[in-house]
Motif scaffolding. Structure first.
Motif, PDB file in Angstrom:
ATOM      1  N   ILE A 148      35.029  44.872  42.859  1.00 15.80           N
ATOM      2  CA  ILE A 148      35.907  45.061  41.704  1.00 15.80           C
ATOM      3  C   ILE A 148      36.526  43.704  41.339  1.00 15.80           C
ATOM      4  CG2 ILE A 148      37.998  46.245  40.882  1.00 15.80           C
ATOM      5  CD1 ILE A 148      35.789  48.228  41.375  1.00 15.80           C
ATOM      6  N   ALA A 151      41.868  45.596  39.078  1.00 15.73           N
ATOM      7  CA  ALA A 151      42.093  47.047  39.120  1.00 15.73           C
ATOM      8  C   ALA A 151      42.540  47.626  37.784  1.00 15.73           C
ATOM      9  CB  ALA A 151      43.107  47.371  40.212  1.00 15.73           C
ATOM     10  N   CYS A 156      37.806  49.980  37.247  1.00 21.14           N
ATOM     11  CA  CYS A 156      37.792  50.737  38.523  1.00 21.14           C
ATOM     12  C   CYS A 156      37.849  52.246  38.352  1.00 21.14           C
ATOM     13  CB  CYS A 156      38.917  50.257  39.444  1.00 21.14           C
ATOM     14  SG  CYS A 156      40.558  50.819  38.961  1.00 21.14           S
TER      15      CYS A 156
END
Ligand SMILES: [Zn+2]
Length: 327
Positions: A148, A151, A156
């Motif tokens: 990732i 976030a 995500c």
């Protein structure tokens, strides 16, 4: 002796024979209407990178209503002038989502996950990653690592499906702990502006807590893929450097999200940057570094498939896409 046959009779017989054969041969009238296919943009694009195979898979575009909400300190007149000169709309921003799948030969790594099934808050036509992975022949259960960049919801929220089941059941998740901890804070649920974003970020991130690979600057995610700190957009934003066979490709995530405006003016603020001054400084550093040696980059929100190079142009920079057939 056969009966004499006139030329006109021959041509009439040929026409009748052709008409009779037409349905068999699939011939039809030239003015017959072809059905509209109504399919979207290309769902995936695959190329070799050294010994690695990389597939860019689309999650579908995000649409935000005006650029005023995207670029905070940009003078409106300058913004409209640049957009108009580049034949781009001034009333909305359309941002593709270019998810990466890197097959190193030993590991299958997904970089970012798209919007998932939860919400169309950023436009009606996204959340298509799982369908497009299937079209690209990629089995979600075969993904070893989901890396990732940061976030935010469009990166995500595809970790789980609409029923909270893991979309990539056998994958570990590489993410900076600073981003994980910030965007899963329970206290943010009391903030009406942040509540829905944090709620579903928790829905996606909390279930993978025990399978996290903590990301930090210079750390190897798998052999051939290394994290590079590029904070500013979020506190833990990381890019991923993908190296194989002497070739280098850097996934710089959301360091930039507009392929014209933020190259002309890296100092303009992205309203979604957590630290806007740091975001602008990181953006300039990345542009200067990557343009200096012509490093190939992939950008999550640039026009599909988002692979190309930065070059200096005037006081700013420009984006040169890599032709899709170049491999
Ligand atoms: Zn984004």
């Amino acid at each position: 002796m056969p009966d004499p046959v006139s030329p006109s009779l021959v041509s009439r017989r040929l026409m009748l024979a052709a008409a009779a054969a037409a349905p068999i041969l699939g011939v039809r009238a030239a003015d017959a209407a072809a059905p509209f296919l109504n399919t979207n943009a290309p769902p995936f694009y695959r190329f070799k990178h050294g010994t690695f195979e990389i597939t860019v898979v689309s999650d579908g575009p995000l649409v935000l209503p005006t650029l005023d909400v995207v670029l905070e300190n940009a003078p409106k007149a300058d913004l409209e002038r640049i957009l108009t000169a580049n034949r781009m709309p001034t009333d909305r921003w359309i941002g593709p989502q270019n998810v990466l799948v890197v097959n190193t030969g030993r590991h299958l790594v997904l970089i970012d996950t798209g919007m998932g099934d939860r919400s169309k808050v950023l436009g009606p036509d996204n959340g298509h990653l799982m369908r497009n992975l299937a079209l690209a022949g990629i089995d979600p259960a075969a993904i070893d690592v989901v890396a990732i960049t940061h976030a935010h919801i469009d990166h995500c929220w595809g970790l789980v499906d609409a029923r909270d089941r893991l979309n990539f059941p056998n994958a570990r998740v590489a993410i900076a702990m600073s981003d994980y901890e910030f965007w899963t804070q329970e206290s943010l649920l009391a903030n009406p502006a942040a509540r829905d974003f944090v709620l579903y970020t928790r829905t996606n991130l909390l279930p993978v807590r025990d399978r996290i690979i903590p990301v930090r600057d210079g750390a190897e995610v798998v052999p051939g893929i290394t994290a590079m700190a590029t904070a500013g957009h979020t506190v833990g934003h990381h890019s991923y450097v993908i190296e194989s066979g002497g070739r280098r490709l850097v996934n710089v995530g959301d360091v930039l999200h507009h392929h014209v405006l933020l190259l002309r003016h890296p100092e303009w603020h992205n309203i979604f940057d957590s630290d806007k001054a740091q975001g602008a400084a990181t953006r300039r550093r990345v542009l200067e570094t990557m343009s200096a040696d012509g490093t190939e980059c992939v950008l999550y929100h640039f026009p599909f498939p988002g692979v190309g190079r930065f070059v200096r142009a005037g006081q700013g920079f420009a984006w040169i896409p890599t032709p899709m057939h170049e491999g």
